[in-house]
Design a protein around this motif. Sequence first.
Motif, PDB file in Angstrom:
ATOM      1  N   GLN A   3      -4.991 -18.248  15.364  1.00 31.62           N
ATOM      2  CA  GLN A   3      -4.729 -19.684  16.392  1.00 31.62           C
ATOM      3  C   GLN A   3      -3.905 -19.523  17.572  1.00 31.62           C
ATOM      4  OE1 GLN A   3      -2.598 -21.973  13.442  1.00 31.62           O
ATOM      5  NE2 GLN A   3      -4.330 -22.499  12.050  1.00 31.62           N
ATOM      6  N   LYS A   6      -6.242 -18.468  20.236  1.00 26.50           N
ATOM      7  CA  LYS A   6      -7.315 -19.295  20.478  1.00 26.50           C
ATOM      8  C   LYS A   6      -6.863 -20.380  21.317  1.00 26.50           C
ATOM      9  CE  LYS A   6     -10.341 -19.657  16.139  1.00 26.50           C
ATOM     10  NZ  LYS A   6     -10.281 -20.322  14.759  1.00 26.50           N
ATOM     11  N   ARG A   7      -5.652 -20.807  21.013  1.00 30.20           N
ATOM     12  CA  ARG A   7      -4.922 -21.696  22.003  1.00 30.20           C
ATOM     13  C   ARG A   7      -4.905 -21.170  23.305  1.00 30.20           C
ATOM     14  NH1 ARG A   7      -0.816 -22.582  18.082  1.00 30.20           N
ATOM     15  NH2 ARG A   7      -1.681 -24.095  16.492  1.00 30.20           N
TER      16      ARG A   7
ATOM     17  N   LYS B  99     -10.252 -27.427  21.143  1.00 28.75           N
ATOM     18  CA  LYS B  99      -9.788 -26.013  20.818  1.00 28.75           C
ATOM     19  C   LYS B  99      -8.274 -25.727  20.778  1.00 28.75           C
ATOM     20  CE  LYS B  99     -13.721 -23.591  23.188  1.00 28.75           C
ATOM     21  NZ  LYS B  99     -14.079 -23.110  24.559  1.00 28.75           N
ATOM     22  N   LEU B 102      -7.145 -27.207  17.425  1.00 31.80           N
ATOM     23  CA  LEU B 102      -7.973 -26.547  16.450  1.00 31.80           C
ATOM     24  C   LEU B 102      -8.702 -27.383  15.507  1.00 31.80           C
ATOM     25  CD1 LEU B 102      -5.232 -23.921  15.480  1.00 31.80           C
ATOM     26  CD2 LEU B 102      -7.125 -23.371  17.130  1.00 31.80           C
TER      27      LEU B 102
END
Lengths: 236, 345
Positions: A3, A6-7, B99, B102
């Motif tokens: 995560q 991704k951020r 994004k 999420l």
Amino acid sequence: MNQSIKRTMAIFQKDYKDFTKNLYVSSMIFLPLFLAAFYGRMGVQSLDMVFMVFNLTLTVIAAFTQSALIAEEKEKNTLRGLMLSPAGTGEILIGKSLVSFLISAIVLIFSAFLIGYQPENALLIVAALFVSILFYLGIGTLLGLITRSVMEASVAILPVLLFFSFSSFAVQLSDEYPILKVAEYLPNSQLVDLGYAVQNGAGFGDGWAALLIITAWTIGVSALVVAVYQKKMVDK
Amino acid sequence: MIKIINAEKSSSDSVVFPPFSMEIKVRETAAIHSSLNVRSVLMDIFSGGMSLSSGSIEISGNKLASDFKNYNGKLSVMFLEEGLYERLTVKEQITFWKKLHLSSRTSDEILRLVQLEHLKKKRISSLTFSEKRRVHFARLLLENKPVLILEEPDQNVDLETRRVIKKVTEALKEEGKSILLLTGNMESALFMTEHVHRLDEKGLHRLDVELEEDESSGEEIPEREDHGVSQPVQIEKIPAKINEKIILFNPPEIDFVESSEGQSNLSVQGEVYPCTFTLNDLEKRLVPFGFFRCHRSYIVNLQKVREVVTWTRNSYSLVLEGTDRTTIPLSKLKMAELKEMLGLK
């Protein structure tokens, strides 16, 4: 991908799209390229000139771009949104630095090519430039965080730009004014010293001192950036 | 779920608000109607930029003071002045949020919900204020947090956007969110939420909107007819008091009357004048002049009404003539009554 990555990538992609549409900042990349091409065609091959272009690139691209990107987030009230989002301090700071980092690296490579600079020990120079970019990104982030708008940041960057582009020349005056000896330990002077050492055939064994000093500066600035960022997060 | 326990704030020797407690459960919406100062202080406190003088705030069991990370993870805050990345297109901005948070929702679904599909390729800098507001609501949908705090969400937006905002907040509520609205506009508070509170230096007062409406609706109809018959046209001025002056208004001049905390305020061409009569007294006097009690806290001059807007099946507003297109709440029960008066049924 976890995560956190991704951020970070989300922030990077957003900044990249934003940067390509931001003429005020993106047009800046032509300044060092133009200078490099100019000196390259003039046939000036003095190392001082080469490293002046490098230091200028670092201040104009790395520091200025970064400060403008951060200051704009503040000016447009979007930094608050990022701070309140699930992204952590590291994710935001790294994500926000990636675009400036890549652009600085690309411009440095092109300038070196245009000016016709071919170091003996390319690896050492690349390592030194890599750490230097991080240092100037830190300076840019710091300026972006303490100013309130892009205008303010552009003004605040000027003394920084002059200081780091030209203070390496101050070293030459240090025989006359001993106090200027301090300037030898600035990251930009260290970079020039390293350039000379490499030209005289120095390897990693001889260059590590300069590299270490630049790294120490980088770590110092990064710590300061994180501290200022955390403080801004509390009082906004 | 949001829990406020004896929260109190004073700054430089003056009380911003005295201790108050309130709770908003899952699937509940509430509004705090307050002055601008109280509102901005509250927003700073909720977003962690300022701390309470005493008391505590909990979001789904996480305390603001001691556990900010988890607290913040459960809370979406929307300020009146929110930023957007002006150079990105609407779609790019939404993809970025998707994004960053999420989110598993698709950006097309979000665009449809906030009705921005036709603008998705446009740069945000070219959008109108109302359209930007809808982009902000897209963020709330993507964040998908259990508690939402909104500051003046429908201030100065156009009617279409208002409809979208109402729809989105209803949908969020149905998903089980708790929504707190901070506003200085009573009409907006009544329009958007179920429970309206007023917060000032004297404390928190709850306005029992639905309850009293049901009680009073039974008696009003015969009353109006009484007056309609026993009081034929008569010259009657409505007095309002400003400082030491008493101003007399002709009823047709008045656009609408609003009551807040037992004080009725006459609204005449955008200016507000406090009136000494209660809303019930005013209603008796004004009904013969074509006024209508459209809500527990409002009497409107029907001659000035331009439009009746249906937001959802049981949420309505009246839009007045004039450039600023003031909107006034119209309650469900009164809608039926109004239709009857207009001969629609």
